[in-house]
Design a protein around this motif. Sequence first.
Motif, PDB file in Angstrom:
ATOM      1  N   LEU A 152     -56.669  -4.209 -37.493  1.00  0.00           N
ATOM      2  CA  LEU A 152     -56.185  -4.879 -38.688  1.00  0.00           C
ATOM      3  C   LEU A 152     -54.653  -4.740 -38.791  1.00  0.00           C
ATOM      4  CD1 LEU A 152     -56.939  -6.506 -41.134  1.00  0.00           C
ATOM      5  CD2 LEU A 152     -57.365  -4.393 -42.405  1.00  0.00           C
ATOM      6  N   ARG A 153     -54.142  -3.578 -38.344  1.00  0.00           N
ATOM      7  CA  ARG A 153     -52.687  -3.414 -38.356  1.00  0.00           C
ATOM      8  C   ARG A 153     -52.017  -4.503 -37.519  1.00  0.00           C
ATOM      9  NH1 ARG A 153     -51.273   1.850 -35.817  1.00  0.00           N
ATOM     10  NH2 ARG A 153     -51.810   2.713 -37.853  1.00  0.00           N
ATOM     11  N   GLU A 154     -52.576  -4.750 -36.326  1.00  0.00           N
ATOM     12  CA  GLU A 154     -52.004  -5.807 -35.478  1.00  0.00           C
ATOM     13  C   GLU A 154     -52.061  -7.163 -36.154  1.00  0.00           C
ATOM     14  OE1 GLU A 154     -53.337  -6.216 -31.404  1.00  0.00           O
ATOM     15  OE2 GLU A 154     -53.208  -4.021 -31.123  1.00  0.00           O
ATOM     16  N   ILE A 155     -53.224  -7.392 -36.772  1.00  0.00           N
ATOM     17  CA  ILE A 155     -53.389  -8.690 -37.449  1.00  0.00           C
ATOM     18  C   ILE A 155     -52.372  -8.835 -38.575  1.00  0.00           C
ATOM     19  CG2 ILE A 155     -54.960  -9.995 -38.944  1.00  0.00           C
ATOM     20  CD1 ILE A 155     -57.267  -8.733 -37.232  1.00  0.00           C
ATOM     21  N   ILE A 156     -52.236  -7.765 -39.351  1.00  0.00           N
ATOM     22  CA  ILE A 156     -51.295  -7.824 -40.487  1.00  0.00           C
ATOM     23  C   ILE A 156     -49.856  -8.021 -39.992  1.00  0.00           C
ATOM     24  CG2 ILE A 156     -50.281  -6.472 -42.363  1.00  0.00           C
ATOM     25  CD1 ILE A 156     -53.086  -5.157 -42.690  1.00  0.00           C
ATOM     26  N   GLN A 157     -49.546  -7.314 -38.911  1.00  0.00           N
ATOM     27  CA  GLN A 157     -48.169  -7.448 -38.399  1.00  0.00           C
ATOM     28  C   GLN A 157     -47.892  -8.873 -37.942  1.00  0.00           C
ATOM     29  OE1 GLN A 157     -47.536  -4.333 -35.480  1.00  0.00           O
ATOM     30  NE2 GLN A 157     -47.275  -2.761 -37.076  1.00  0.00           N
ATOM     31  N   GLN A 158     -48.867  -9.475 -37.232  1.00  0.00           N
ATOM     32  CA  GLN A 158     -48.624 -10.846 -36.771  1.00  0.00           C
ATOM     33  C   GLN A 158     -48.582 -11.808 -37.953  1.00  0.00           C
ATOM     34  OE1 GLN A 158     -50.936 -12.182 -33.433  1.00  0.00           O
ATOM     35  NE2 GLN A 158     -49.807 -14.114 -33.309  1.00  0.00           N
ATOM     36  N   GLU A 159     -49.471 -11.562 -38.915  1.00  0.00           N
ATOM     37  CA  GLU A 159     -49.479 -12.417 -40.095  1.00  0.00           C
ATOM     38  C   GLU A 159     -48.103 -12.386 -40.760  1.00  0.00           C
ATOM     39  OE1 GLU A 159     -52.624 -14.037 -41.230  1.00  0.00           O
ATOM     40  OE2 GLU A 159     -50.911 -15.203 -41.957  1.00  0.00           O
ATOM     41  N   GLU A 199     -50.606  -4.313 -45.855  1.00  0.00           N
ATOM     42  CA  GLU A 199     -50.181  -3.375 -44.825  1.00  0.00           C
ATOM     43  C   GLU A 199     -50.292  -1.929 -45.316  1.00  0.00           C
ATOM     44  OE1 GLU A 199     -46.251  -4.078 -43.297  1.00  0.00           O
ATOM     45  OE2 GLU A 199     -46.168  -2.121 -42.305  1.00  0.00           O
ATOM     46  N   ALA A 200     -49.791  -1.690 -46.518  1.00  0.00           N
ATOM     47  CA  ALA A 200     -49.777  -0.336 -47.042  1.00  0.00           C
ATOM     48  C   ALA A 200     -51.197   0.180 -47.275  1.00  0.00           C
ATOM     49  CB  ALA A 200     -48.970  -0.294 -48.335  1.00  0.00           C
ATOM     50  N   LEU A 201     -52.022  -0.688 -47.798  1.00  0.00           N
ATOM     51  CA  LEU A 201     -53.381  -0.259 -48.116  1.00  0.00           C
ATOM     52  C   LEU A 201     -54.172   0.029 -46.852  1.00  0.00           C
ATOM     53  CD1 LEU A 201     -54.736   0.192 -50.798  1.00  0.00           C
ATOM     54  CD2 LEU A 201     -55.795  -2.073 -50.598  1.00  0.00           C
ATOM     55  N   ASN A 202     -53.972  -0.812 -45.841  1.00  0.00           N
ATOM     56  CA  ASN A 202     -54.663  -0.582 -44.576  1.00  0.00           C
ATOM     57  C   ASN A 202     -54.214   0.739 -43.962  1.00  0.00           C
ATOM     58  OD1 ASN A 202     -56.298  -1.205 -42.234  1.00  0.00           O
ATOM     59  ND2 ASN A 202     -54.356  -1.686 -41.188  1.00  0.00           N
ATOM     60  N   GLU A 203     -52.933   1.022 -44.045  1.00  0.00           N
ATOM     61  CA  GLU A 203     -52.433   2.267 -43.468  1.00  0.00           C
ATOM     62  C   GLU A 203     -52.924   3.467 -44.277  1.00  0.00           C
ATOM     63  OE1 GLU A 203     -50.896   2.527 -40.642  1.00  0.00           O
ATOM     64  OE2 GLU A 203     -50.509   0.387 -40.316  1.00  0.00           O
ATOM     65  N   ALA A 204     -53.040   3.273 -45.569  1.00  0.00           N
ATOM     66  CA  ALA A 204     -53.444   4.396 -46.408  1.00  0.00           C
ATOM     67  C   ALA A 204     -54.948   4.650 -46.315  1.00  0.00           C
ATOM     68  CB  ALA A 204     -53.036   4.140 -47.857  1.00  0.00           C
ATOM     69  N   ASN A 205     -55.746   3.563 -46.392  1.00  0.00           N
ATOM     70  CA  ASN A 205     -57.198   3.747 -46.500  1.00  0.00           C
ATOM     71  C   ASN A 205     -57.996   3.011 -45.451  1.00  0.00           C
ATOM     72  OD1 ASN A 205     -56.662   5.169 -48.888  1.00  0.00           O
ATOM     73  ND2 ASN A 205     -56.605   3.245 -50.042  1.00  0.00           N
ATOM     74  N   GLY A 206     -57.358   2.281 -44.587  1.00  0.00           N
ATOM     75  CA  GLY A 206     -58.099   1.497 -43.615  1.00  0.00           C
ATOM     76  C   GLY A 206     -58.575   0.181 -44.211  1.00  0.00           C
ATOM     77  N   ALA A 233     -63.714 -10.225 -31.431  1.00  0.00           N
ATOM     78  CA  ALA A 233     -64.283 -10.398 -32.774  1.00  0.00           C
ATOM     79  C   ALA A 233     -64.454  -9.046 -33.439  1.00  0.00           C
ATOM     80  CB  ALA A 233     -65.607 -11.142 -32.692  1.00  0.00           C
ATOM     81  N   GLY A 234     -64.239  -9.040 -34.749  1.00  0.00           N
ATOM     82  CA  GLY A 234     -64.406  -7.797 -35.494  1.00  0.00           C
ATOM     83  C   GLY A 234     -63.199  -6.904 -35.449  1.00  0.00           C
ATOM     84  N   LYS A 235     -62.141  -7.413 -34.862  1.00  0.00           N
ATOM     85  CA  LYS A 235     -60.913  -6.632 -34.756  1.00  0.00           C
ATOM     86  C   LYS A 235     -60.414  -6.194 -36.131  1.00  0.00           C
ATOM     87  CE  LYS A 235     -56.317  -7.102 -32.637  1.00  0.00           C
ATOM     88  NZ  LYS A 235     -55.455  -8.008 -31.849  1.00  0.00           N
ATOM     89  N   HIS A 236     -60.724  -7.002 -37.127  1.00  0.00           N
ATOM     90  CA  HIS A 236     -60.196  -6.743 -38.467  1.00  0.00           C
ATOM     91  C   HIS A 236     -60.912  -5.593 -39.144  1.00  0.00           C
ATOM     92  CE1 HIS A 236     -63.747  -9.195 -39.062  1.00  0.00           C
ATOM     93  NE2 HIS A 236     -63.715  -8.965 -40.386  1.00  0.00           N
ATOM     94  N   THR A 237     -61.933  -5.094 -38.523  1.00  0.00           N
ATOM     95  CA  THR A 237     -62.688  -4.062 -39.220  1.00  0.00           C
ATOM     96  C   THR A 237     -62.221  -2.657 -38.857  1.00  0.00           C
ATOM     97  OG1 THR A 237     -64.350  -4.148 -37.475  1.00  0.00           O
ATOM     98  CG2 THR A 237     -64.761  -5.477 -39.454  1.00  0.00           C
ATOM     99  N   ASN A 238     -61.389  -2.553 -37.840  1.00  0.00           N
ATOM    100  CA  ASN A 238     -60.839  -1.213 -37.614  1.00  0.00           C
ATOM    101  C   ASN A 238     -59.362  -1.196 -37.955  1.00  0.00           C
ATOM    102  OD1 ASN A 238     -59.080  -1.416 -35.101  1.00  0.00           O
ATOM    103  ND2 ASN A 238     -60.985  -2.408 -34.423  1.00  0.00           N
ATOM    104  N   PRO A 239     -58.856  -0.033 -38.401  1.00  0.00           N
ATOM    105  CA  PRO A 239     -57.485   0.007 -38.935  1.00  0.00           C
ATOM    106  C   PRO A 239     -56.441  -0.450 -37.926  1.00  0.00           C
ATOM    107  CG  PRO A 239     -58.656   2.079 -39.358  1.00  0.00           C
ATOM    108  CD  PRO A 239     -59.540   1.265 -38.461  1.00  0.00           C
ATOM    109  N   GLU A 240     -56.604  -0.072 -36.657  1.00  0.00           N
ATOM    110  CA  GLU A 240     -55.588  -0.449 -35.667  1.00  0.00           C
ATOM    111  C   GLU A 240     -55.594  -1.956 -35.437  1.00  0.00           C
ATOM    112  OE1 GLU A 240     -57.790   2.140 -35.149  1.00  0.00           O
ATOM    113  OE2 GLU A 240     -56.250   3.578 -35.785  1.00  0.00           O
TER     114      GLU A 240
END
Lengths: 1038, 645
Positions: free
Chosen positions: B558-565, B508-515, B549-556
């Motif tokens: 991926l943020r959703e994915i990480i939050q649900q995970e 989560e932190a890394l995605n928020e910091a660097n995408g 598909a490919g949702k994980h490649t943009n920060p937003e």
Amino acid sequence: MLIKKKSFKTLSLVFALLISICSYGQSMIVKGKVVDEKGVPLIGVTIIESGVNNGAATDFDGNYVLNVQSESASLVVSYVGFQTQTIEVSGKSTVNIIMAEDLESLEEVQVVAFSKQKKNSVIGSISTVKASDLKIPSSNLTTAFAGKIAGLISYQRSGEPGADNAEFFIRGVTTFGYKNNPLILLDGLEITTSDLARLEPDNIATFSIMKDATATSLYGARGANGVILVTTKEGKKGKARVSFRYENSFSAPSQTPKFLGAVDYMRMYNQAQRMRDQSALLKYSIQQITGTEQGLNPELYPDVDWHNELFKDYTLNKKLNLNVSGGGEVAQYYLSVSHSNETGLLKVDPLNNFNNNIDIKRSNLRANINVNLSKTTKVAVKYYSLFERYNGPTVSATDIFGMVAQANPANFPKTFTPDENTLNFNHTLFGNKGNGGYPNPYAEMVKGFRDRFANTTLAQFELKQDLSFITEGLKIRGMASVRTYSENENSRSFTPFFYGIGQLDTDLGTSNYLYQIQEGTEFLNDPSVSNYGNSNFYYQLVTEYNRTFNKKHEVGGLLVANASEALNTIGGGTAFTTLPSRNMGISGRTSYNYDSRFFAEFNFGYNGSEKFAKENRFGFFPSAGFGWIVSNEAFFEKNLPSVNLFKLRYTYGLVGNDGISSADDRFFYLSEVNLNNGGTGYNWGVNYNNYYNGYNIDRYDNESVTWEVAEKANYGLELGLFNKITLLAEYFEEHRKNIYMERQYIPETMGLTTSINSNIGEVKAKGVDISLDYNHAFSGDFYITARGNFTYSTNEILVNGEPEYQNQNLSRIGQPINQQWGYIAERLFIDEEDIANSPEQFNGFGSTNTYLPGDIKYKDVNEDGVIDQLDQAPIGKPYVPEIVYGFGFSAVYKAFDFSVFMQGAARTSFLIEPSTISPFVNERNALAVIANNHWSENNPDPNAFWPRLSVSPVENNEKPSTWWLRDGDFLRLKSVEFGYTFPETKTGFFSNLNARVYCTGLNLLNFAKFDLWDPEMAGNGLGYPPQRVFNLGVQLKF
Amino acid sequence: MILKNTIFYVSFIGFLALTSCEDYLDIVPDGTQELSLLFNRKETAYNALANCYSYLPKNDGVYSSYVLASDELTTPVDKETNAIKMMKGQLNNSSSLNDGKPLMSFWSGYSATGSSQGSLWEAIRSCNTLIENIDLVVDMTQQEKNAWKAEAKFLKANFHFLLLTYYGPIPVIDTNLPISASDEVVRVERQTVDYCVNYIVSTINEAIPNLPERVLGSNDIGRVDQVIAKAIKSRVLLYAASPLFNGNSSFYSGFVNEEGTPFFNQTQDIAKWQLAADAANEAIEAAIGQGVSMYYYNGDVPLYDTQNWQYEFIRDQYDNRYAITEPWNSELIWGSSNPVTGGNWWQLQASALMKDPSSSSVEAAWQWVAPTLRMAELYYTKNGLPISEDLSFDYTNRFSVENVAFNQRFYAQYGNRTAKLNLNREPRFYSSLGFDRGIMRSWGGLWQLKMRYDETHGRFGFTSDYLTSGYSLKKLIHPDSEGDAYNKIVPYPWPIIRLSELYLNYAEALNEANGPSQQVYDALNMVRDRAGIPTIEEAWSDATIAASAGKHTNPEGLREIIQQERMIELAFEGHRYNDLRRWKIAEQYLSTPLRGWSVDESSEANFYSLRDIGIRSFSTPRDYFHPISFDELSINPNLVQNPGW
């Protein structure tokens, strides 16, 4: 110990100028002038021809004229403050008399802290009462205080024999700390309120209360709440004087609350059910009500007046006192024995062979012996024992009175008459119904008894040494005292058998049968035993110095070292309660008096207490005072001869109070910790079993905790007019600081596991006490004395250690200590619309606490739209009266005497506790007043006494509020006494016998706004009422 | 002269009388219990240390558990715990003049059946007391003392952090105020969030060097070590970087201290995410260095599953379930060694445990804490995708009923019918939730759940103990716990922090910091691998299955994915209430009614119709933080109430 003033040292001789005209056996006229030693005429001196009811009094010039019946008559000349003289006329027609001041009489010598002082030199504030003023037909001395002593606020809430101590506070309650009542000293030794209550007025020599800083600062850390000083009589040289008193009294409640009869009760009960629930199944059938009304079988249709069933109309008490005093050159004695028997109003079940009524037998023995070992050395021994044998019910009689309010008249009779099945049982068939469990106060009362033996012993040894050989006026004395108390109590009772009555339909009609509800015991169960005891020790060493220089400079000095210890020997408790309480210190006084006109005094107390940290163990309490007898100034004596006394006094100083908390909360410098507290520990380890307890702090150590300090200022005025009127008026101010209390403003962020207390509270008090005396002899056989006392004391809390409330109504600051808090009731709700338009009360729109029209509507004090605890506000006056007063007179006409005393209290109010009297709840009894004055749909009076009826508790109405607030002011005819003194015979067996018979009435009339019960009982009106007493007594002296 | 002599004489007597006074008034015997005695010896000092630990929250007691403070679990109306009452909107700033303390208050403490929670300010005082006094102990080495001090220091920081989590800006109490402190001094002020975070982090940093690297001893496990301290620090920095605490001008622009400084910093600082990522990375490395690893089941295969062991799905079930309930397993970084144990009825396990129909005793299985339908919808499909994103999952008709197919027999009863929602889900769904016509491993066997009205596991008559949603909880129940006696409930150390959270923190932190980056995916895949689902890249790249598909490649995305995970992986562990708040999305979840199956119905058709089973109430921004009690504010006017209260 008395201090003789040099100018009075020459005792005046009897003086007679003789102009003898008449012969023996003839009546003649005697006249003359009465003056004091300075030649000042005395006004109002009583001159009585001995043995005959014939007398006269002096006029403004000190002259008198008396027609004596015989030339050999002897005249008894008496005057307040002077020695009474007996003068033989011996045929002289002019008898001039010089009166000597009586230094030993109460009026002239004043008991002060650790010593005695000449009265006119006293500048501290001390009220003294004559022991005879405390004589009332009660075996409790404390009940006599109210209105009799200027400066004492006193009231009595209960009349239960043995538990009827009055509350009393010197100059009111001026602290909200732990101990707020005065230090009580009997011959120097500290005693308890109960000890004081049991003292016989006959044995009391002086009774004084010390009020201001100068009077009390010698007591240092124990004197802040004032001091009551009592001394007992001592023997005087002379032949044995015997005094005997016997009293017999009838005692009955001063007022009893009225309850409803069964028929009204049942009707109203049904009504109450329907008031809350239209479809309620009515509890009492028409048949039941009409049956009761027609007075059918009282076991099926009971109509029980529980009060009558439980209590007698009156009870009989007896009292006897005998004392003998006298002595010779070497030893003087005062011996006294007394016995009293006090009983309660409780009835006894005829089937019981034990007594469940209160029956207290007290005996006490006193021996005060003084021995002169040499001219300069004296020994005094005082011994006193009180033996008390108490018999009474297993529950307190006050509770039994309370139970009457719990039972209702329609449920069942107190006992059933045995039927054929129960005829031969050897137990009482106590009434009950259904499956039982309904209160039957009669069964509770008669089911057992409690007996107790208690013994109090006081012993004292004193050695006095005159040290004039070192320097004139120096004396030293040492005293050791001990007081022990022990009591043993047993309580025994059986389990009552309860029966109910049932009805059976048979061919022959209905028949009744009794069935057993609870199997009881026909024997007394094992007793429960309790023991209690304590003891006090006291030692003091006093050095005293008094001397007059150049006839005008009078110097006094006093230095006291003392130590005391109190032990709880039996009774158990914690490590702290079992450790002794100790106090020690030195105190001193220096006084200076110039020409009986100017007075100055400096006093101090320096005390240590075991309660405090070493650094703060000792406290220093100084005081100073100044007095000026203006009337002793030459200009005054000349110009205003009718003002015989005009004295101004001012004192200021500090006094302490170390009674700042209970015995188990002492040693403030120590923490109280549970180092092995199971609840706050933790486990470690793979199997969660490496458990360690935590700890818990119950009190944090606080080295800085110390005394309560009272800063007291007193302004006094003494005024004597025509030698008839004495006015004593005092105004006082007190600032009590360092009151030990919880610091409620400690936030959670401090992380404390318990509250912390420290010396932060402050109270400011002020008030007035006034006493007015009037003595007048109209002629030798008619004189009158009148006396009035008035005490006013008010206070406000300055610092309370409370949070900064957003709503000022919650703050105690600025309010009196005994202020009561509650809601402000506006009226009763008129209708549903009224409820809907008013703020919600106590979450009442929810389901748990509903209210209806006819229930109490409260004021939204903080205007937040809901009524909750934040809406409480100070209501009414303080619980402890701010004013206590009394006034009365006594008149003597020839052999008859008559006295009346009225007593009152004002500026006080109390709360009726609705939850204890709300009718029908749990089938509780109903006060008659509720029937006449309650809200109903037919009588929707928004100001009715009782709100909408209910058979279950209505939380909304039971809150403390102005609805239940009552004015506690009252004035009562406290006592009336009528006496007759038999003429003294000079010859025969009864020669020199002085006999008086008298009857006394106590608590005869009440004047108060509140009339449900005796207003002095305040909110506790269903307890044991104060007693109205009729007393017959006889007193013999020879 | 004479007078002088007299004065001398008299003073002399007075002096004589007073010389013995000190002794006379010294009457308290030695050995009276005093706090200082605690620090005489090591053995007694343990009590002081235990006292510090005793304030740690007790999430495994049902009445003290913060797990119920969200929308994950619910109870019948008359069984509500204070946490549930709080979520229903009954939290208020009540004063002791009224009805007591605010619900679930760490500030004021609260009493709960079985495990009362003392005020955390008391906890902090207890830690400071130990730090101040431990040097007095005579039979401990200096190193030992330093270690204990470090423990207390860490705990103190942790208690500050817990207060920060629920109250936002708080006063910092680094040293104990003396009892005699004046009222001005005791009226402490709240510090800004940044100040608090700095204090917490620097205090943990101070503690770390003196802490043991890892505590695994059989008597000491459960005590704090470096791995634990670093893991908690990761959580602290993650929270601090989150939108609620980082640049929250939308809620708290007017929430300022006396000087006018906002308690919450007003502009978001991305660098805080980098700090959080670094801390997570440091924690992971420390943990792995000490042998912490993702948990895979390596115990004995129970008889009833030996035939099934060949199937990966079955093994996944064991991995996921035992990762929580296996005591001291490899993934656990800090577990509570002070669990609510065997004999106590208020343990969370007992209130959620299913009754054993074969036993007449139901002593230890109350069966009244139930997961909500929302949680059933949260878990992924078997493809590792949200149910609304998986094209192979009939999302629209998920509440309709269908036959259980043969290949679904491992988790549902073949030949029976259940809701589509319950079928074709990821292994964690089946290891966490029990459902009607599902399969459950418990009481040492395989059980067929029948949860409709009057059925074996459904509501009987109208008992007040029942599962209101038609789902039961498996995740927190040890598979060997039996429901017929309290002592047959297997206790386990409640997971305060475990490795999978660190991976999620890092991601989560890394995605928020660097995408998005491979490092983020790798961290997530550590969790997904144990969960038994495809990797991020695999699941989200296949356009035939993933709706976006490919949702994980943009920060937003991926943020959703990480939050649900995170919500799935850490479900029922007490994280959700905090996570939803720090992401500032709590109102989306915590103000809508909860739903469940109609458990008072016995027919299939009626049972599988949804009904409301409880309200949730959340007022923004008020409910993001707890209220300080009315009393406390009156007592300390320097405190500022949280906005909205």
